[in-house]
Motif scaffolding. Structure first.
Motif, PDB file in Angstrom:
ATOM      1  N   HIS A 171       0.821  -1.248   0.028  1.00  0.00           N
ATOM      2  CA  HIS A 171       0.152   0.090   0.139  1.00  0.00           C
ATOM      3  C   HIS A 171       0.774   1.229  -0.124  1.00  0.00           C
ATOM      4  O   HIS A 171       2.113   1.234   0.115  1.00  0.00           O
ATOM      5  N   ALA A 172       0.262   2.237  -0.463  1.00  0.00           N
ATOM      6  CA  ALA A 172       1.022   3.422  -0.262  1.00  0.00           C
ATOM      7  C   ALA A 172       0.259   4.679   0.362  1.00  0.00           C
ATOM      8  O   ALA A 172      -1.190   4.675   0.243  1.00  0.00           O
ATOM      9  N   ALA A 173       1.062   5.606   0.884  1.00  0.00           N
ATOM     10  CA  ALA A 173       0.406   6.866   1.410  1.00  0.00           C
ATOM     11  C   ALA A 173       1.226   8.062   1.044  1.00  0.00           C
ATOM     12  O   ALA A 173       2.479   7.942   0.896  1.00  0.00           O
ATOM     13  N   VAL A 174       0.703   8.912   0.320  1.00  0.00           N
ATOM     14  CA  VAL A 174       1.325  10.360  -0.241  1.00  0.00           C
ATOM     15  C   VAL A 174       0.778  11.495   0.301  1.00  0.00           C
ATOM     16  O   VAL A 174      -0.410  11.566   0.608  1.00  0.00           O
ATOM     17  N   PHE A 175       1.713  12.431   0.453  1.00  0.00           N
ATOM     18  CA  PHE A 175       1.455  13.768   1.032  1.00  0.00           C
ATOM     19  C   PHE A 175       1.235  14.893  -0.124  1.00  0.00           C
ATOM     20  O   PHE A 175       2.256  14.678  -0.841  1.00  0.00           O
ATOM     21  N   GLU A 187       5.951   3.485   1.198  1.00  0.00           N
ATOM     22  CA  GLU A 187       5.044   2.127   0.965  1.00  0.00           C
ATOM     23  C   GLU A 187       5.235   1.163   2.100  1.00  0.00           C
ATOM     24  O   GLU A 187       6.229   1.150   2.573  1.00  0.00           O
ATOM     25  N   ASP A 188       4.104   0.220   2.125  1.00  0.00           N
ATOM     26  CA  ASP A 188       4.372  -0.657   3.292  1.00  0.00           C
ATOM     27  C   ASP A 188       3.131  -2.060   2.796  1.00  0.00           C
ATOM     28  O   ASP A 188       2.293  -1.606   2.296  1.00  0.00           O
ATOM     29  N   ALA A 214      -3.467  13.954   2.904  1.00  0.00           N
ATOM     30  CA  ALA A 214      -3.055  12.611   2.566  1.00  0.00           C
ATOM     31  C   ALA A 214      -3.763  11.851   1.403  1.00  0.00           C
ATOM     32  O   ALA A 214      -4.939  11.860   1.556  1.00  0.00           O
ATOM     33  N   VAL A 215      -3.102  10.949   0.612  1.00  0.00           N
ATOM     34  CA  VAL A 215      -3.851  10.083   0.050  1.00  0.00           C
ATOM     35  C   VAL A 215      -3.435   8.713   0.442  1.00  0.00           C
ATOM     36  O   VAL A 215      -2.174   8.482   0.382  1.00  0.00           O
ATOM     37  N   VAL A 216      -4.182   7.773   0.263  1.00  0.00           N
ATOM     38  CA  VAL A 216      -3.764   6.404   0.521  1.00  0.00           C
ATOM     39  C   VAL A 216      -4.628   5.679  -0.271  1.00  0.00           C
ATOM     40  O   VAL A 216      -5.744   5.704  -0.818  1.00  0.00           O
ATOM     41  N   THR A 217      -3.882   4.246  -0.692  1.00  0.00           N
ATOM     42  CA  THR A 217      -4.246   3.577  -1.807  1.00  0.00           C
ATOM     43  C   THR A 217      -5.365   2.293  -1.311  1.00  0.00           C
ATOM     44  O   THR A 217      -5.773   1.810  -2.164  1.00  0.00           O
ATOM     45  N   SER A 218      -5.299   2.099   0.313  1.00  0.00           N
ATOM     46  CA  SER A 218      -5.993   1.165   0.575  1.00  0.00           C
ATOM     47  C   SER A 218      -7.404   1.343   1.101  1.00  0.00           C
ATOM     48  O   SER A 218      -7.974   2.701   0.988  1.00  0.00           O
TER      49      SER A 218
END
Length: 277
Positions: A171-175, A187-188, A214-218
């Motif tokens: 998964h990814a989290a982006v600011f 990513e993790d 924040a943007v999360v892919t999960s």
């Protein structure tokens, strides 16, 4: 860790690789092949010498994860209460010794003592519910991002997903900055861990999270809402649907919550739309 003394880093050559190639056989034709798979390690975290948690995480950006986990879990209020982080380990077993401020440590010990004290009296379920549904501060109202900031977002965040592009399963989290540009990503294998790493990276790089996006892919569940609230983020954009409870909490705490579907316009779940006559 403090303003003048950064966290102790493990030499780069000792950090496990994020992925390795593994052989496989096709079930139908038994054709041999190989594929890159994301790795994970067990990270034991101790605060002031007392073990708190063991987490399965991707091996990169472990310091960011420890800082973000500490903030996102409510163990510290902000990064200034983390004085030092010492990482050690090898292979799949790693340890993080974290030194935190006395106030945060005593609050942590008191919470652990309360949990232990109720283990045989029938109240442990109540304590567990209170831990899962804590009282968190209501955020100042933040403006929703302009629609054009979310245009092509699924493609734009791919630049911050090198491991995901290489082998998937993460998964990814982006600011996103104040001008709609993507500034930082982590990513993790764990969806919570990705956001923890992002929060920690923002704190360590002294990028204000307050009011940010924040943007999360999960999948967006309650735990991600709680982490965003503790970090002070004003807006959370999820590429997957939120849960109903996540929406309720986002509305109650003035966190902007936006779902970005694959083939339709962004859906704003929080703030709630005012009822029209």
């Amino acid at each position: 860790m403090n303003a003048s003394q950064p966290a102790v880093a493990v030499p780069a050559e000792q950090v496990p690789e994020a992925s390795h190639s593994y052989d496989y056989c096709d079930l139908a034709g038994q054709a041999p092949g190989h594929a890159a798979l994301a790795e994970e390690v067990a990270l034991a975290i101790a605060f002031n010498g007392i073990s708190q948690a063991v987490m399965l995480v991707s091996p990169g950006d472990l310091e960011d994860f420890v800082v973000g986990f500490s903030i996102g879990s409510g163990i510290v209020q902000d990064a200034s209460e983390i004085y030092d982080i010492r990482l050690s380990g090898c292979g799949a077993a790693w340890q993080a010794e974290v030194e935190i401020a006395s106030r945060a440590f005593w609050a942590l010990k008191d919470h652990r003592r309360q949990m232990a004290g109720t283990s045989g009296c029938g109240l442990c379920g109540v304590e567990a519910v209170e831990q899962a549904l804590p009282e968190l501060p209501v955020l100042p109202a933040t403006s929703l991002p302009p629609l054009q900031w979310l245009a092509g977002l699924r493609d734009r965040i791919s630049a911050f997903q090198p491991l995901g592009r290489h082998c998937g399963a993460v998964h990814a989290a982006v600011f996103m900055g104040s001008d709609g540009e993507l500034l930082l990503g982590r990513e993790d294998i764990g969806r919570h861990n990705g956001l923890d790493k992002l929060i920690g990276a923002l704190a360590q790089q002294k990028i204000p999270a307050t009011g940010g996006i924040a943007v999360v892919t999960s999948r967006c569940s309650l735990e991600l809402i709680q982490k965003a609230l503790r970090a002070g983020l004003g807006t959370l954009v999820s590429l997957s649907s939120p849960t109903g409870l996540a929406v309720q909490w986002a509305r109650q705490h003035h966190l902007n919550l936006i779902h970005l579907p694959h083939h339709s316009a962004p859906r704003v779940y929080s703030p709630a739309l005012e009822k029209r006559p």
